[in-house]
Write a protein that holds these residues in place. Structure first.
Motif, short mmCIF file in Angstrom:
data_model
loop_
_atom_site.label_atom_id
_atom_site.label_comp_id
_atom_site.label_asym_id
_atom_site.label_seq_id
_atom_site.Cartn_x
_atom_site.Cartn_y
_atom_site.Cartn_z
N TYR A 126 0.84 -1.20 0.00
CA TYR A 126 0.00 0.00 0.00
C TYR A 126 0.88 1.25 0.00
O TYR A 126 0.62 2.20 -0.74
CB TYR A 126 -0.93 -0.02 1.22
CG TYR A 126 -1.94 1.12 1.24
CD1 TYR A 126 -3.20 0.96 0.68
CD2 TYR A 126 -1.62 2.35 1.83
CE1 TYR A 126 -4.12 1.98 0.70
CE2 TYR A 126 -2.53 3.38 1.84
CZ TYR A 126 -3.78 3.20 1.28
OH TYR A 126 -4.69 4.22 1.29
N GLN B 163 2.56 1.64 -3.34
CA GLN B 163 1.65 2.25 -4.31
C GLN B 163 1.61 3.76 -4.15
O GLN B 163 1.64 4.52 -5.13
CB GLN B 163 0.23 1.68 -4.13
CG GLN B 163 0.06 0.24 -4.60
CD GLN B 163 -1.35 -0.25 -4.35
OE1 GLN B 163 -2.10 0.33 -3.56
NE2 GLN B 163 -1.71 -1.34 -5.02
N THR B 164 1.56 4.21 -2.92
CA THR B 164 1.49 5.65 -2.65
C THR B 164 2.74 6.35 -3.18
O THR B 164 2.65 7.43 -3.78
CB THR B 164 1.33 5.89 -1.15
OG1 THR B 164 0.19 5.16 -0.66
CG2 THR B 164 1.16 7.37 -0.86
N GLN C 154 -9.28 -0.81 -2.66
CA GLN C 154 -9.50 -0.01 -1.45
C GLN C 154 -9.33 1.47 -1.76
O GLN C 154 -10.11 2.31 -1.30
CB GLN C 154 -8.52 -0.45 -0.36
CG GLN C 154 -8.60 0.35 0.93
CD GLN C 154 -7.55 -0.09 1.95
OE1 GLN C 154 -7.09 -1.23 1.92
NE2 GLN C 154 -7.16 0.83 2.82
N ARG C 155 -8.34 1.80 -2.57
CA ARG C 155 -8.10 3.21 -2.93
C ARG C 155 -9.28 3.76 -3.75
O ARG C 155 -9.70 4.92 -3.54
CB ARG C 155 -6.82 3.34 -3.74
CG ARG C 155 -5.56 3.13 -2.93
CD ARG C 155 -4.32 3.15 -3.80
NE ARG C 155 -3.13 2.92 -2.99
CZ ARG C 155 -2.50 3.87 -2.30
NH1 ARG C 155 -2.96 5.11 -2.34
NH2 ARG C 155 -1.44 3.59 -1.57
N GLU C 156 -9.80 2.96 -4.65
CA GLU C 156 -10.94 3.42 -5.46
C GLU C 156 -12.15 3.70 -4.57
O GLU C 156 -12.86 4.69 -4.77
CB GLU C 156 -11.30 2.35 -6.51
CG GLU C 156 -10.25 2.13 -7.58
CD GLU C 156 -10.00 3.36 -8.41
OE1 GLU C 156 -10.96 4.13 -8.64
OE2 GLU C 156 -8.84 3.59 -8.82
N GLU D 190 -12.04 4.58 -1.42
CA GLU D 190 -11.75 5.81 -0.68
C GLU D 190 -12.00 7.04 -1.53
O GLU D 190 -12.52 8.06 -1.07
CB GLU D 190 -10.30 5.78 -0.18
CG GLU D 190 -10.04 4.74 0.91
CD GLU D 190 -8.56 4.63 1.25
OE1 GLU D 190 -7.77 5.33 0.59
OE2 GLU D 190 -8.20 3.85 2.14
N PRO E 178 -5.51 9.56 -2.49
CA PRO E 178 -4.55 8.54 -2.95
C PRO E 178 -4.61 8.43 -4.47
O PRO E 178 -5.67 8.60 -5.07
CB PRO E 178 -5.06 7.26 -2.27
CG PRO E 178 -6.52 7.49 -2.08
CD PRO E 178 -6.68 8.96 -1.82
N SER F 248 -4.87 6.81 -8.17
CA SER F 248 -5.53 5.64 -8.72
C SER F 248 -4.49 4.69 -9.31
O SER F 248 -3.49 5.12 -9.89
CB SER F 248 -6.52 6.06 -9.81
OG SER F 248 -7.03 4.93 -10.46
#
Length: 1370
Positions: free
Chosen positions: A182, A185-186, A214-216, A218, A236, A238
């Motif tokens: 995670y 990714q960030t 999860q990011r989508e 959020e 965050p 995509s």
């Protein structure tokens, strides 16, 4: 064609005379069967540019993260002994740990640089979490929106966790520290590509997807609820555009075979040829290649980027094979994304296919996201193994003995496979899998010529093939090849580019950007190039300059206009057509090119094409001249003079036989109307005033013999079929009344305009129909008004009304537009109506200004001239000056209705409609005030302010409407030729059986007739060959030889009530269909079954009537030609079946014919062999039309003051026999000069000639009959008749059987007499059989069947009957 007797049964020929005649029938030309008649004139649908990558990317930064911890194995992996050790082909135990780590990192970077040398590389060797974070954020910051690659080697750390973590180190290398995916990714952001080379790597891929989802979620929560805590945090990124490559599944370990490198996955991705060769040598099949060892592989000569060396050729073959596998297996969009969007990504995925093949052999399954279908078993891998085998088998001799390297036959074999695919046909087959290989072969000079040839053949299969080739990625290759100077490539490159641009014209910008247009300019200027290739070159240039100013400028500098003008007289018609289109496009809205054309006298050189024998060429010339005068730049006296000259030359095409030419003519003249709008407004006012004050004579309603047609019985009228045609023919219910008639302008004090009476055929509303308009189109001028203007202008001279001399040009053009508005082809008529009504709209708008002027004069007590100055300087609306220059006094007040000229033409109504044809009643709308403001310094032809009004009454808007909406689609339709296959082979074989089947069917029809009507041993005089080319056995000059056995012809085999009074009947020569025409409609009957097949409206105006019909192409694809007494000809298809009838073409066969009841109307005769149509009637000439060229070829003066009542022609002798209303019969030889062509005149009849018939034989005679009943026989070589027979007087109709030696007479006295060859009555028909003995009505028409002993009779009581010989003779 008659053969000598001794050749009739020649074994060398093997054909009898009858068989040869049948063969000739198949070879007869077909009329009106060209593409322009069979297709709608419009371009193909635009191709969705899926091949062109809109979001093309580049990987600009690469992070190489190596967690090796050399010398220390991770605790959760138990390695074998011996074990795989090599990392980037380095043994880490062969040097100190730190040096090994650095060397491995350097080698990995070099391996990546082979695929992307320009990227920014950063190594992170045995890093900490902070170091990874710093590295990733730095690379993302520098990369911006481009792609970043993250390569992770985790051979020295534990396996990834199920929580989505990979491992790195602490600073002291005493602990393994988890790094969350995670967080990765960030830091990395998007777009990115991740490569994981570690055991259980599939876990990372799964975790990555979960975190991305999860990011989508959020992001969605933050978007919906701004007060949510997530919305307060940085959003965050995509992860949609992220790509992942993993070495194995979640539950798999990496291979530990000591013969393999430890980083096998990395080796496959970055050094594919090296690992592929090693793996090949490790297989059992390698034993078939003796002498090849792993050490020898290391010595393989050459460089990867040099295709002439063994190593380079293998790399080239590998690229072609992996590209081919991907293209054949992957969905098109996924292939584009992974293999065409980014060079580095494409290389990695090609190599990933190899990784899947090699690692699967060791029970390890590489994983990708997006996931690819399995490819490790694809058949192309066998071709790779063969190529490797051939290469390696040469290694020992090359290295040891220095022998020359023999190149692989791989590409030649693949081209052969591609050629086989093309040869075997393409119906219902998958695309050729070798297409990507053809793309690769274009890089090779050895195979390039053959590859281009095969590629051209593939593109010729159609737009789908072009789209497929573009999706493979062929565009940059063929674009680069335009830089080649090799002459042998020119034909194929021109062909390929013509195919590409015909499907996707957006490539014009790419060509100009890379100076590709110069290549085609040189091809066009090369006189040694074949005409076909120059045609394609000029088509490409026409696409480059089409609505693209940069392309116009580039081609103008390249001397395109001069090159095109030199080709205008080329014998190749398609080249002439596209040269004209190219000229029309280069100076369309581009003033420098127009003046260049003026300097080169381009318009004068284009005039020669206006009389070209090919309609499409004439149409292209009209298009070019139309855009020539349609330039919106300011006009000088010189340019105005040129415009006038061009306009008058174009006006000569008013009666062109092709509707596509006339449609283009309307559009060309509309450019002139836009350019000189105020002048046309002046002319329009004068025509309107003249029409108001002039009474047009109507034809008399007196009934004439032979034209008896009482009022239609309304209850008997059935429902008409609607006509669905490309021409938007109006059905009977769509009254051809334009919505806004002239009284809406208050210019006609008498109300509705005077119309012609419908004549003696019918005066009921059910029989009247006017040319129509779309129900939702609102026109200011009705069709009747425009038609009356047209006829008024032919009675009186309007030139005296015009004060300015040059207005005579505008008057003539206005007359041309009035004539075109009454065109028999509705698309032409509709276009002309739009142009005329646009001017009428302006005239209607003008009254406000005039009213304001009057009021201004009254209030301010000034002279009109002072008021004009005041109003103009105070920005008065335009056009008030028109009324001051007009001699017609004060302009009228307008109607309160609004008009809209921009509505689309509606679809034809439902299949069946009532036949009463009610007039359309328009709805009245509101009218918005005209408050447009104009600058005091406004130029006369300025478009004015761009200010819109609520009801669309802005003059500028209508100006734009005319120029934009009036298009014929000819250029786009012509471009479809290049998009469709031009190298067709199979069509001929498909059409021949169909043609032969029709021929046998027709033959059986005629054989049935001949064998049953002619007893064995009898000799029959066939004095007219039907369409089956029956031959003459013997001939007995002055009399007929009666058909043995036909002693009566009164057996009624068909009777039915026709929807209208029959005026013309025509049997189809080869089936059981008969066409029956009334005043303005046609009914089709199946006389054998007694069924009505069809009934539809012919489209002629209400004051006209159908006077003749002919079947065209009766031996094949039948068409029906109808002629009306206003001189119009219409050709129909799809009649008498379940399809809607469609108008194929229509044109004004005879001009200046006024419909009357005392004339003969229009008479025609058709020659199928030559494609010539003879026309005459209430005129003083016989006009001959060539239907292939769709143009008039000859006008033969009749030399008489009366009308022509009958025509008959013989193609073999080129003779025409004409019967006239004054009783004379005249014979013409059309091979002679028009004024000398009359070779014989007979004046023995004392009254109207009902029928003149010319026997189609070498010594054929002329037979004529007058209304007095005298039948006369003439030998064209003799000045007097050679025999006379007397029948009943008062004839109204007569026909002569072409084979059975019978003729039938119809009389006003309600009976039919059938005579044999000697003048003896064999049948006298006075009553209908089985119809309660009812007496037949007055005979209106009759006709014999050309092959059978059948006689069709139409009478004024609406009944249609067919009589035949006894059943034993049928």
């Amino acid at each position: 064609m008659k053969m000598d007797t001794d050749l009739l049964h020649s074994p060398a020929l093997g054909l009898t005379e009858e068989e040869e005649a049948d063969m000739n029938d198949w070879k007869l030309p077909l009329a009106f069967m060209k593409k322009r008649h069979l297709e709608k004139i419009e371009g193909s649908k635009a191709l969705a540019q899926s091949w062109r990558m809109k979001d093309r990317m580049k990987t600009v930064s690469v992070a190489l993260v190596l967690c090796l911890n050399v010398g220390v194995d991770p605790p959760d992996v138990v390695k074998t002994s011996p074990c795989a050790r090599l990392e980037c082909w380095i043994d880490p135990l062969s040097m100190s740990p730190q040096k090994a780590l650095e060397t491995i990192g350097a080698n990995l970077q070099k391996q990546y640089e082979n695929w992307q040398p320009r990227a920014r590389y950063k190594q992170s060797l045995d890093p900490t979490v902070d170091e990874v974070k710093k590295l990733c954020t730095s690379l993302r910051r520098n990369a911006k929106e481009e792609r970043v690659l993250f390569h992770y080697n985790g051979h020295g750390v534990p396996r990834p966790t199920v929580n989505g973590e990979i491992w790195v180190f602490n600073k002291n290398y005493t602990q393994y520290i988890p790094l969350s995916i995670y967080d990765l990714q960030t830091w990395m952001g998007s777009p990115s590509i991740f490569v994981y080379d570690c055991s259980n790597a599939g876990i990372i891929v799964k975790s990555f997807k979960q975190f991305a989802l999860q990011r989508e979620q959020e992001l969605e929560v933050a978007a919906i609820n701004p007060s949510h805590p997530l919305a307060q945090m940085p959003l965050p990124p995509s992860m949609k555009n992220c790509i992942q490559l993993a070495a194995c599944e979640a539950n798999e370990l990496l291979p530990m075979n000591p013969d393999l490198p430890a980083d096998l996955f990395t080796s496959c991705l970055t050094t594919p040829i090296k690992i592929a060769l090693r793996w090949f040598c490790m297989q059992k099949s390698a034993k078939l290649v003796p002498g090849v060892t792993l050490d020898l592989i290391e010595k393989i000569p050459g460089r990867l980027n040099d295709r002439r060396t063994p190593l380079g050729e293998l790399n080239w073959i590998f690229t072609a094979i992996t590209d081919t596998i991907a293209w054949n297996v992957l969905p098109r969009d996924l292939f584009q994304k992974l293999f065409r969007q980014d060079l580095l990504v494409a290389s990695l995925f090609r190599n990933f296919l190899l990784a899947e093949r090699i690692m699967r052999s060791y029970n390890c399954t590489p994983v990708s996201s997006p996931r690819l279908p399995p490819t490790y078993m694809h058949a192309m891998w066998q071709a790779w193994d063969l190529a490797v085998d051939i290469c390696l088998s040469q290694l020992p001799t090359i290295i040891e003995e220095g022998t020359a390297f023999r190149h692989s036959p791989f590409f030649a074999e693949q081209l052969t496979a591609f050629q086989v695919w093309l040869t075997m046909g393409v119906e219902n087959r998958n695309p050729p899998e070798q297409l990507p290989i053809v793309l690769q072969v274009l890089l090779s000079q050895v195979h390039r010529l053959r590859a281009l040839d095969l590629l051209g053949r593939f593109l010729d299969l159609g737009p789908w093939a072009v789209s497929l080739a573009l999706s493979v990625g062929i565009f940059p290759y063929v674009l680069k090849l335009l830089q080649s100077s090799a002459r042998e490539l020119r034909p194929m490159l021109v062909f390929i580019w013509a195919k590409i641009l015909a499907v996707d014209s957006s490539c014009q910008a790419d060509l100009v950007k890379d100076n590709g247009h110069k290549y085609f300019l040189s091809v066009l200027a090369d006189s040694y190039m074949p005409a076909e290739h120059r045609t394609m070159a000029v088509f490409i240039l026409a696409v480059i300059v089409n609505s693209y100013t940069t392309g116009q400028e580039a081609c103008l500098q390249g001397n395109l206009i001069a090159n095109c003008l030199e080709q205008l007289s080329d014998p190749h018609p398609l080249l002439r057509q596209w040269v004209a289109i190219c000229l029309g496009r280069i100076w369309q809205n581009f003033e420098p090119a127009r003046w260049c054309g003026v300097r080169d006298s381009a318009h004068e050189k284009l005039y020669t094409l206006l009389s070209d024998p090919i309609p499409e060429v004439r149409c292209a010339a009209v298009f070019a001249l139309g855009t020539f005068v349609g330039n919106s730049a300011e006009r000088t006296d010189h340019s105005t003079t040129i415009d006038h000259n061009v306009a008058m030359m174009l006006a000569q095409l008013i009666n062109d036989g092709s509707p596509v030419v006339r449609k283009e003519l309307v559009v060309a003249l509309s450019h002139l109307v836009v350019q000189y709008e105020s002048n046309f407004c002046t002319v329009a006012l004068q025509f309107i005033e003249e029409e108001k004050n002039y009474s047009v004579p109507s034809p008399a309603n007196t009934a004439e013999p032979g034209n008896l047609t009482p009022v239609r019985d309304s209850p008997a009228i059935p429902r008409l079929r609607s006509v669905n045609s490309y021409t938007n023919i109006r059905t009977a219910t769509t009254a051809r009344n334009m919505n806004k008639s002239l009284q809406n302008l208050n210019l006609n004090e008498e109300g509705a305009p005077t119309a012609f009476s419908p004549g003696n055929l019918s005066n009921s509303s059910s029989a009247s129909s006017t040319l129509g308009s779309p129900d939702n189109d609102e026109y200011i001028l009705s069709f009747e008004t425009i038609d009356k203007m047209r006829r008024v202008s032919s009675y009186s001279s309007l030139n005296s009304l015009i004060g300015v001399s040059f207005n005579s040009v505008y008057t003539q053009i206005w007359r041309v537009l009035l004539h075109l508005a009454a065109d028999p082809f509705p698309e032409v008529s509709d276009l002309a109506m739009k142009v005329l009504n646009s001017i009428a709209y302006k005239v209607r708008s003008v009254h406000k200004c005039t009213s304001a002027l009057k009021e201004y004069v009254y209030i301010n007590d000034k002279t009109p001239l002072e008021c004009v100055v005041d109003l103009y300087t105070n920005e008065c609306p335009l056009f008030f000056f028109i009324f001051l220059s007009s001699s017609s006094g004060s302009p009228p007040m307008p109607s309160t209705s609004s008009s809209s000229l921009t509505n689309d033409v509606p679809k034809p109504p439902a299949r069946e409609q009532p036949a009463t044809r009610p007039p359309y009643t328009p709805t009245l709308g509101g009218q918005a005030p005209h408050s447009h403001q104009f600058r005091p310094t406004r130029k006369m032809f300025d478009k004015g302010p761009e200010q819109a009004t609520e009801d669309g009454d802005d003059p500028g808007g209508h100006r734009n409407y005319i120029s934009a909406a009036l298009q014929t689609g000819l250029c786009d339709w012509s471009a479809k030729y290049f998009a469709q296959p031009v190298m067709k082979v199979g069509e001929v074989f498909l059409l021949r059986p169909l043609c032969m089947w029709r021929g046998f069917t027709n033959d059986s029809c005629c054989c049935h007739d001949n064998t049953q009507q002619q007893p064995t041993g009898s000799v029959v005089n066939m004095h007219e060959g039907s369409q089956k080319n029956c031959h003459v056995e013997t001939f007995h000059p002055p009399t007929f030889t009666s058909l043995p056995g036909v002693s009566r012809l009164d057996d009624q085999i068909f009777i039915n009530r026709n929807p209208g009074v029959p005026s013309v009947v025509k049997f189809h020569p080869f089936n059981t269909c008969i066409a029956v025409a009334d005043k303005d409609s046609i009914c089709f009957w199946d006389w054998e079954k007694g069924e009505r097949l069809d009934y539809f409206y012919n489209g002629n105006p209400r004051y006209t009537r159908i006077t003749a019909m002919e079947y065209l192409n009766g031996h094949d694809c039948s068409l029906l030609l109808t002629a009306t007494d206003d001189g119009a000809l219409r050709v129909w298809k799809n009649f008498a079946d379940q399809k809607n009838p469609e108008m194929v073409t229509a044109w004004q066969g005879l001009s200046d014919m006024l419909p009357t009841t005392r004339g003969a109307g229009m008479v025609v005769d058709w020659e199928q062999e030559t494609g010539l149509l003879m026309t005459s009637g209430d005129v003083r000439v016989i006009r001959i039309w060539d239907t292939d060229r769709e143009m008039k070829v000859q006008d033969i003066p009749t030399g008489a003051d009366s009308c022509v009542t009958s025509l008959s022609c013989d193609s073999q002798r080129s003779l025409i026999a004409a019967g006239l209303g004054d009783g004379s019969v005249r014979v013409f030889d059309r091979r002679m000069a028009p004024n000398e062509s009359r070779v014989m005149t007979y004046r023995e009849h004392g009254a109207w000639v009902v029928k003149a018939h010319l026997q189609k034989e070498t010594d054929g005679h002329v037979i004529s009959v007058s209304v007095n009943g005298d039948v006369r026989f003439y030998d064209p070589r003799s000045p007097d008749s050679i025999n006379v027979l007397q029948t009943v007087k008062g004839l109204t109709a007569l026909d002569i059987h072409p084979q059975a030696n019978l003729f039938a007479c119809g009389s006003m006295n309600q009976f039919i007499a059938v005579y044999n060859a000697n003048g003896d009555v064999i049948s006298n028909i006075k009553y209908y059989d089985g119809f309660m003995g009812q007496r037949i009505g007055a005979i209106s028409c009759l006709a014999f069947h050309p092959n059978w002993p059948h006689l069709a009779v139409g009478s004024n009581d609406y009944y249609m009957s067919i009589y035949s010989a006894e059943k034993r003779l049928r």
